[in-house]
Design a protein around this motif. Structure first.
Motif, mmCIF file in Angstrom:
data_model
loop_
_atom_site.group_PDB
_atom_site.id
_atom_site.type_symbol
_atom_site.label_atom_id
_atom_site.label_comp_id
_atom_site.label_asym_id
_atom_site.label_seq_id
_atom_site.Cartn_x
_atom_site.Cartn_y
_atom_site.Cartn_z
ATOM 1 N N LYS A 69 35.850 51.617 39.695
ATOM 2 C CA LYS A 69 37.474 51.539 39.598
ATOM 3 C C LYS A 69 37.744 53.099 39.816
ATOM 4 O O LYS A 69 38.550 53.658 38.876
ATOM 5 N N ASP A 93 45.244 31.144 35.171
ATOM 6 C CA ASP A 93 44.557 31.968 36.021
ATOM 7 C C ASP A 93 43.147 31.302 36.175
ATOM 8 O O ASP A 93 42.605 31.352 37.286
ATOM 9 N N SER A 135 41.525 38.948 34.966
ATOM 10 C CA SER A 135 42.567 38.150 35.900
ATOM 11 C C SER A 135 41.520 37.421 36.945
ATOM 12 O O SER A 135 40.713 37.715 37.158
ATOM 13 N N TYR A 136 42.251 36.549 37.579
ATOM 14 C CA TYR A 136 41.636 35.758 38.608
ATOM 15 C C TYR A 136 41.115 36.649 39.561
ATOM 16 O O TYR A 136 39.939 36.638 40.118
ATOM 17 N N ASP A 137 41.869 37.736 39.956
ATOM 18 C CA ASP A 137 41.463 38.644 41.078
ATOM 19 C C ASP A 137 40.226 39.668 40.764
ATOM 20 O O ASP A 137 39.173 39.820 41.381
ATOM 21 N N ASN A 138 39.918 40.054 39.377
ATOM 22 C CA ASN A 138 38.833 40.486 38.873
ATOM 23 C C ASN A 138 37.612 39.620 38.575
ATOM 24 O O ASN A 138 36.564 40.323 38.708
ATOM 25 N N THR A 187 36.938 37.243 40.944
ATOM 26 C CA THR A 187 36.673 36.723 42.316
ATOM 27 C C THR A 187 36.716 37.932 43.330
ATOM 28 O O THR A 187 36.644 37.631 44.442
ATOM 29 N N THR A 188 36.703 39.183 42.752
ATOM 30 C CA THR A 188 37.133 40.382 43.701
ATOM 31 C C THR A 188 35.945 40.470 44.945
ATOM 32 O O THR A 188 34.674 40.113 44.490
ATOM 33 N N THR A 194 35.439 43.091 45.896
ATOM 34 C CA THR A 194 34.872 44.587 46.061
ATOM 35 C C THR A 194 33.593 44.944 45.007
ATOM 36 O O THR A 194 33.192 45.998 44.767
#
Length: 194
Positions: free
Chosen positions: A135, A10, A100-103, A105-106, A108
């Protein structure tokens, strides 16, 4: 597939990609996602009861460096089960599980601590910027950005989750206006304004 290897795969999607954050005060934060930062981002270096990590933390050991640890992960010689069986896993559990990838590159991350002062909370973090996102009742995700003293380039020093705002109290916080993520050759992957 092993969960540690999945986390690595990831992360490697971001290898040599550049993130750029434009701040409300006119500052710009740029950094590169480097493969060798994976170990520290997950907190694996804190698992001192795993012999491989003891050797990695030994500054006199020239063989067991980041590339060697990463090769062990790729060959499933350092696994998710080994990480979770460490008596020190509780120290990195939240970071590990939220990685994670999302966290990384988020879109937000809407705020950043600039000129982070670790002395306010007796921290060893070297980051001078802390991107963060709330969060809800669960707390905050933080992405620490530091500068390499030799190359003067910025990199992700740490990623962690904190249930309180202790890393934010007494710090200078600035809003993020825009985020852009670039491929290694400069193509835009994603951009967003706030």
């Amino acid at each position: 597939m092993d969960d540690l290897l999945l986390k690595y795969n990831d992360y490697i999607r971001l290898k040599n990609c550049r993130a750029e954050y434009f701040l409300e005060n006119g500052m710009v934060i740029n950094f590169i996602y480097k493969e060798q930062n994976f170990i520290h981002l997950l907190g694996l270096h804190k698992l001192m009861d795993i012999q491989l990590m003891q050797l990695y933390n030994d500054k006199t050991n020239k063989k067991v460096q980041a590339k060697y640890i990463l090769s062990r992960i790729k060959k499933c010689k350092l696994t998710d089960a080994m990480v979770k069986s460490s008596v020190f896993f509780s120290d990195i559990k939240i970071r590990y599980e939220n990685f994670s990838y999302d966290n990384l590159t988020t879109l937000t991350y809407t705020d950043v601590v600039i000129n982070f002062n670790p002395a306010l909370i007796n921290s060893k973090i070297k980051s001078d910027y802390l991107l963060f996102e709330e969060k809800g009742e669960k707390g905050y995700n933080h992405l620490g950005i530091a500068e390499d003293g030799h190359t003067k380039t910025r990199y992700i020093e740490t990623f962690f989750h904190q249930t309180t705002d202790m890393y934010l109290k007494g710090q200078t916080i600035v809003k993020i206006k825009r985020f852009t993520l670039y491929t290694p050759d400069g193509q835009i992957i994603v951009t967003d304004s706030f």
